[in-house]
Design an enzyme around this catalytic site. Sequence first.
Site, mmCIF file in Angstrom:
data_model
loop_
_atom_site.group_PDB
_atom_site.id
_atom_site.type_symbol
_atom_site.label_atom_id
_atom_site.label_comp_id
_atom_site.label_asym_id
_atom_site.label_seq_id
_atom_site.Cartn_x
_atom_site.Cartn_y
_atom_site.Cartn_z
ATOM 1 N N ASN A 154 6.560 16.357 42.708
ATOM 2 C CA ASN A 154 5.268 16.718 43.297
ATOM 3 C C ASN A 154 5.297 18.123 43.910
ATOM 4 O OD1 ASN A 154 4.184 14.172 42.740
ATOM 5 N ND2 ASN A 154 5.087 13.324 44.591
ATOM 6 N N HIS B 56 -3.202 4.833 47.994
ATOM 7 C CA HIS B 56 -1.734 4.836 48.151
ATOM 8 C C HIS B 56 -1.260 3.703 49.072
ATOM 9 C CE1 HIS B 56 2.177 6.536 49.629
ATOM 10 N NE2 HIS B 56 2.257 6.827 48.340
ATOM 11 N N GLU C 256 -8.487 8.435 48.800
ATOM 12 C CA GLU C 256 -7.773 9.660 48.443
ATOM 13 C C GLU C 256 -8.794 10.591 47.802
ATOM 14 O OE1 GLU C 256 -4.087 9.133 46.110
ATOM 15 O OE2 GLU C 256 -3.956 7.138 46.968
ATOM 16 N N SER D 46 -3.182 9.539 43.306
ATOM 17 C CA SER D 46 -1.789 9.917 43.057
ATOM 18 C C SER D 46 -1.241 9.406 41.739
ATOM 19 C CB SER D 46 -0.911 9.418 44.195
ATOM 20 O OG SER D 46 -0.972 8.013 44.294
ATOM 21 N N ASP E 140 -7.494 11.238 52.301
ATOM 22 C CA ASP E 140 -6.112 11.659 52.080
ATOM 23 C C ASP E 140 -6.119 12.661 50.920
ATOM 24 O OD1 ASP E 140 -3.501 11.890 51.209
ATOM 25 O OD2 ASP E 140 -2.972 9.830 51.707
ATOM 26 N N HIS F 269 -2.574 15.161 47.318
ATOM 27 C CA HIS F 269 -2.231 15.758 46.021
ATOM 28 C C HIS F 269 -3.102 16.959 45.652
ATOM 29 C CE1 HIS F 269 0.813 12.807 44.987
ATOM 30 N NE2 HIS F 269 0.065 11.976 45.691
ATOM 31 N N LYS G 261 4.379 17.728 48.970
ATOM 32 C CA LYS G 261 3.926 17.946 47.594
ATOM 33 C C LYS G 261 3.763 19.460 47.379
ATOM 34 C CE LYS G 261 2.486 13.233 47.588
ATOM 35 N NZ LYS G 261 3.291 12.821 48.735
HETATM 36 C C1 LIG Z 1 -1.820 9.855 48.521
HETATM 37 C C2 LIG Z 1 -0.552 9.841 49.299
HETATM 38 N N1 LIG Z 1 -0.623 9.736 50.634
HETATM 39 C C3 LIG Z 1 0.495 9.709 51.392
HETATM 40 C C4 LIG Z 1 1.741 9.789 50.831
HETATM 41 C C5 LIG Z 1 2.957 9.733 51.687
HETATM 42 O O1 LIG Z 1 3.333 11.025 52.021
HETATM 43 P P1 LIG Z 1 4.831 11.349 52.436
HETATM 44 O O2 LIG Z 1 5.605 11.474 51.172
HETATM 45 O O3 LIG Z 1 4.717 12.610 53.214
HETATM 46 O O4 LIG Z 1 5.305 10.202 53.271
HETATM 47 C C6 LIG Z 1 1.864 9.925 49.451
HETATM 48 C C7 LIG Z 1 3.213 10.057 48.852
HETATM 49 O O5 LIG Z 1 3.534 9.816 47.779
HETATM 50 C C8 LIG Z 1 0.687 9.935 48.668
HETATM 51 O O6 LIG Z 1 0.755 10.021 47.320
#
Ligand SMILES: Cc1ncc(COP(=O)(O)O)c(C=O)c1O
Length: 399
Positions: free
Chosen positions: A52, A138, A188, A192, A217, A220, A248
């Site tokens: 990522n 997620h 999101e 993801s 969120d 990405h 990422k």
């Molecule tokens: C949409 C989304 N939110 C949160 C996270 C978690 O983030 P972190 O890797 O900083 O714990 C991810 C991680 O893969 C994600 O894809």
Amino acid sequence: MTLPADRFARLRAGLEARDAAARLRRVEAYVPEPGTPYVLHEGRRLLSFCSNDYLGLATDPEVVAAVARSAVSHGVGAGASRLVVGSFDLHATLEAELADFTRRESALLFVSGFQANTSVIPALVDQGGLVLYDELAHASIRRGCWLSRAETRPFRHNDVGHLDAQLQDWAERSANLAEAAPTLVVTESLFSMDGDRAPLDRICQVAERHGALLLVDDAHAVGVYGSQGEGLAAGHARVDALLGTFGKAFGTSGAFVAGSEVLREHLVNFCAGAIYSTAPSPAVVGATAAALTAIRSGRLDQEGFLSFVSSAHARLRAAGFDTAPSDSHIVPIRLGEDRDALACESYLRSRGILAVAIRAPTVPEGTARLRVSLSRLHTPEHLDQLVEALVEYRGREAA
Ligand SMILES: Cc1ncc(COP(=O)(O)O)c(C=O)c1O
């Protein structure tokens, strides 16, 4: 009471069941090759389509120099939580820059996106309230919702009508309450595992109509989209809590939540993840600030990267691979059953390409896939290698 003969029996049984279903997960040890999309694994050099680190900032010389500089000046660890003595000038400066970047009044740092989602959501809605989340959100979002103790309901993926109907139903059910119960909507911006986008305009309208808080969120998208890399959510003023992660496109680690002053003050006072955890590493915060500077500077040419992404979709589609619903740097190559996805992963690996199979429960049953993530470090020749190997795999399967 008789004691169980083997107190790990249940754990072992769970692992055996996972293994039998070809879903056992394992942690590998890779060695990245700085400035390239290659990794070394058990002595082999593999072309990776899994990271990522979309902009290649994890090994960018300026970001790496910043981590060293900040470690020397402020230390590797913060030594305490933000509310004790772990809050340094570096944290405050980065938060001010992130607020400006996302066009919000303020921002608050977290150690990870997982920590942010699992602690911010319960801080925004609790018992007696309602939290609605996109069904493909997620794992950290879903866990945040469950932890909140609010009534928790998924809405169908990107189905704004379904979201609206559930908020309407809730409003009718709580019409007789003396005080309006809190409601929170979580999605999101760029999903993801499918690489598709949420209809943020319409989600904002529905949240507004029902007076719901809205958390988006942007993990990405931030860094990649927007005129300065500010992501997909920043332009939507109705997004009350904008969550971004640094693991990422920023190439570092950690996360932030940006929003109003009152939101930040609320989180500082009521969000367990912000209160009861050692502050983000100053060395990493320094590196993240350097990554933010790079992202905003234009030197990463995100526009050029996104046109490479479009050409990659066109190339894959021309070779007969359906990349829908994505049009982004996250490209799902759907294969259906777990075993098919694993077989494809293993064939690509034999050809020196790494594209890890994603299986349930990370994605819904029957939608196992290779999650190809494109990065600024990939060239058209790298893409050719991937497409050729996929075409060969398909030919062998058909034979
Ligand atoms: C949409 C989304 N939110 C949160 C996270 C978690 O983030 P972190 O890797 O900083 O714990 C991810 C991680 O893969 C994600 O894809």
